[in-house]
Design an enzyme around this catalytic site. Structure first.
Site, mmCIF file in Angstrom:
data_model
loop_
_atom_site.group_PDB
_atom_site.id
_atom_site.type_symbol
_atom_site.label_atom_id
_atom_site.label_comp_id
_atom_site.label_asym_id
_atom_site.label_seq_id
_atom_site.Cartn_x
_atom_site.Cartn_y
_atom_site.Cartn_z
ATOM 1 N N LYS A 90 -30.019 61.252 15.213
ATOM 2 C CA LYS A 90 -29.888 59.893 15.761
ATOM 3 C C LYS A 90 -28.529 59.242 15.489
ATOM 4 O O LYS A 90 -28.077 58.402 16.253
ATOM 5 C CB LYS A 90 -31.013 59.014 15.235
ATOM 6 C CG LYS A 90 -32.366 59.394 15.823
ATOM 7 C CD LYS A 90 -33.340 58.257 15.783
ATOM 8 C CE LYS A 90 -34.587 58.574 16.575
ATOM 9 N NZ LYS A 90 -35.471 59.539 15.885
ATOM 10 N N GLU A 112 -34.154 48.637 18.431
ATOM 11 C CA GLU A 112 -35.574 48.709 18.112
ATOM 12 C C GLU A 112 -35.768 49.942 17.240
ATOM 13 O O GLU A 112 -34.965 50.871 17.281
ATOM 14 C CB GLU A 112 -36.402 48.847 19.393
ATOM 15 C CG GLU A 112 -36.556 50.284 19.917
ATOM 16 C CD GLU A 112 -35.257 50.943 20.387
ATOM 17 O OE1 GLU A 112 -34.324 50.209 20.753
ATOM 18 O OE2 GLU A 112 -35.182 52.191 20.375
ATOM 19 N N SER A 378 -34.330 68.872 14.475
ATOM 20 C CA SER A 378 -33.770 67.534 14.718
ATOM 21 C C SER A 378 -33.567 66.700 13.457
ATOM 22 O O SER A 378 -32.700 65.839 13.424
ATOM 23 C CB SER A 378 -34.647 66.777 15.706
ATOM 24 O OG SER A 378 -35.991 66.754 15.278
HETATM 25 C C1 LIG Z 1 -36.609 60.056 16.403
HETATM 26 C C2 LIG Z 1 -36.740 61.479 16.127
HETATM 27 C C3 LIG Z 1 -37.201 62.386 17.120
HETATM 28 C C4 LIG Z 1 -37.682 61.953 18.459
HETATM 29 O O1 LIG Z 1 -36.750 61.299 19.248
HETATM 30 P P1 LIG Z 1 -36.047 62.017 20.489
HETATM 31 O O2 LIG Z 1 -35.337 60.923 21.164
HETATM 32 O O3 LIG Z 1 -37.138 62.611 21.318
HETATM 33 O O4 LIG Z 1 -35.149 63.050 19.936
HETATM 34 C C5 LIG Z 1 -37.230 63.731 16.807
HETATM 35 N N1 LIG Z 1 -36.866 64.188 15.587
HETATM 36 C C6 LIG Z 1 -36.444 63.347 14.608
HETATM 37 C C7 LIG Z 1 -36.068 63.925 13.296
HETATM 38 C C8 LIG Z 1 -36.366 61.973 14.842
HETATM 39 O O5 LIG Z 1 -35.951 61.159 13.869
#
Ligand SMILES: *Cc1c(COP(=O)(O)O)cnc(C)c1O
Length: 405
Positions: A90, A112, A378
């Protein structure tokens, strides 16, 4: 036809656009007009690339997971977004958008947040660049995500509770949009995923596209070719997935797999598997696939991972789904938990629960021995420790395995 970018009006095929109240037209129009020119300028790119390298810690490793590869009899590489500053992908978007806001002359940032991950990333970028930061967060989420609330406050952000509706993420988005309408000239709204009115989905996808850009040269270095056979990512709104897929969607040789949150199961009434349960509709400013009743009321989603607990997906992904360019799987809570325990035990990496959904694809689909499968990790799992501890007995990792003697 290209899947990568929307048309002039922000449409990916049938999905996208900008459905905003009249009061927001000037802001959204200003962004639409200027965003590409600004973010592609040499000045912007120099500053952005420097931050990604020296502040975020990019490039993130592309790690060959030897033990996992052996078990699943294929070649598995993990893109380590969990190693970014603040622990997830992010921050790529938050820094890009704060830089953009500065170029637009905005002094005030609003955002948000659901679980607080996007709020923390935004508060971090604002602390660094000395901008006022207000984060809207559902009252219920504030109660269940106390550590992230504390982080945001320590970083100097003001966390404002959203007290309407279900008091969760979608209500926080509504509050943020209301604020933006009232403070349109001074304020930039940093949306945390590839959702919202045009140009946000494209803007966020471009900032996250660094993920697949790096995968290309890293694979070239490691195996002598830029393209894998598969790229896999989890989809909440879809920003880590858009970043992972971006430079591959127009390469027909690369197969694309998206993992959605099945919750208790697609037919359980407690799920967030949007492509399985949703229909075409407008949510938060764009036309996409939305979980809704026949009269267009949004259905409350459920997922064990807060980051995937969203009743829609971005228009980029809706278009991939509709054209069968990507294969979508629904991964249930218990499957994701098992994958999280498995990765922890086999590779010594504790993933975010969201990322664990992408890992679960390994148990759902058979890959060939010499196929190259890239999975986006992610984020890291620190934020999910409470859930992991509560589920230790049900996961493949039993308590006795976990004891350190
Ligand atoms: C917020 C988040 C997601 C989901 O958000 P996307 O916009 O779909 O990427 C996925 N993995 C992590 C670690 C997150 O913090």
């Amino acid at each position: 036809m290209t899947y990568k970018n929307p048309d002039q009006n922000g449409y990916y095929g049938d999905f996208g656009g900008a459905f905003v109240p009249e009061m927001l037209y000037p802001n959204v129009a200003e962004l639409q007009e200027k965003y590409i020119q600004i973010i592609e300028s040499e000045e912007f790119q120099t500053e952005f690339q420097d931050l990604l390298k020296n502040y975020v810690g990019r490039a993130t490793p592309l790690y060959f997971a030897k033990n996992l590869s052996k078990k699943y009899q294929t070649q598995i590489y993990l893109k380590r977004e969990d190693l970014n500053h603040t622990g997830a992908h992010k921050i790529n978007n938050a820094l890009g958008q704060v830089l953009l806001a500065k170029k637009l002359g905005k002094k005030r940032i609003i955002a948000e947040t659901g679980a607080g991950q996007h709020g923390v990333a935004t508060a971090t970028a604002c602390a660094l660049m000395n901008l006022e930061c207000i984060v809207y967060m559902g009252e219920i989420d504030i109660a269940r995500q106390a550590p992230n609330v504390a982080r945001m406050q320590m970083l100097g952000a003001k966390v404002v509770p959203a007290t309407s509706g279900s008091k969760t993420l979608k209500d926080a988005v509504n509050e943020a949009l209301r604020d933006w309408i009232n403070n349109a000239t001074t304020t930039h709204y940093i949306i945390g995923s590839v959702v919202g009115p045009h140009p946000f989905p494209d803007l966020v996808a471009r900032f996250q596209s660094v993920i697949s850009q790096e995968i290309k040269w890293q694979l070239k270095e490691k195996i002598g070719r830029e393209n894998p056979d598969y790229v896999i990512a989890c989809v909440g709104g879809g920003s880590n997935a858009a970043g992972t897929f971006y430079h591959f969607v127009d390469e027909p040789g690369v197969q694309i797999i998206a993992a959605e949150a099945g919750g208790f199961g697609v037919n359980s009434g407690k799920s967030a598997a949007t492509t399985f349960l949703g229909t075409t509709g407008v949510l938060h400013g764009s036309k996409s696939i939305v979980m809704q009743t026949k009269d267009g009321q949004v259905i409350e989603p459920h997922s064990i991972s807060a980051g995937l607990d969203y009743p829609g997906i971005g228009p980029f992904h809706a278009n991939l789904f509709k054209n069968n360019r990507a294969e979508f799987f629904s991964i249930d809570d218990d499957e994701a938990l098992n994958s999280a325990f498995e990765l922890t035990k086999m590779e010594g990496i504790i993933p975010a629960l969201e990322s664990a959904h992408a890992l679960s694809i390994l148990g759902k689909k058979k890959f060939q021995k010499d196929e190259v499968v890239v999975i986006c990790l992610s984020g890291r799992g620190d934020k999910d420790m409470e859930t992991y501890l509560a589920n230790m007995e049900t996961g493949i990792l039993k308590t006795e395995d976990f004891k350190i003697n």
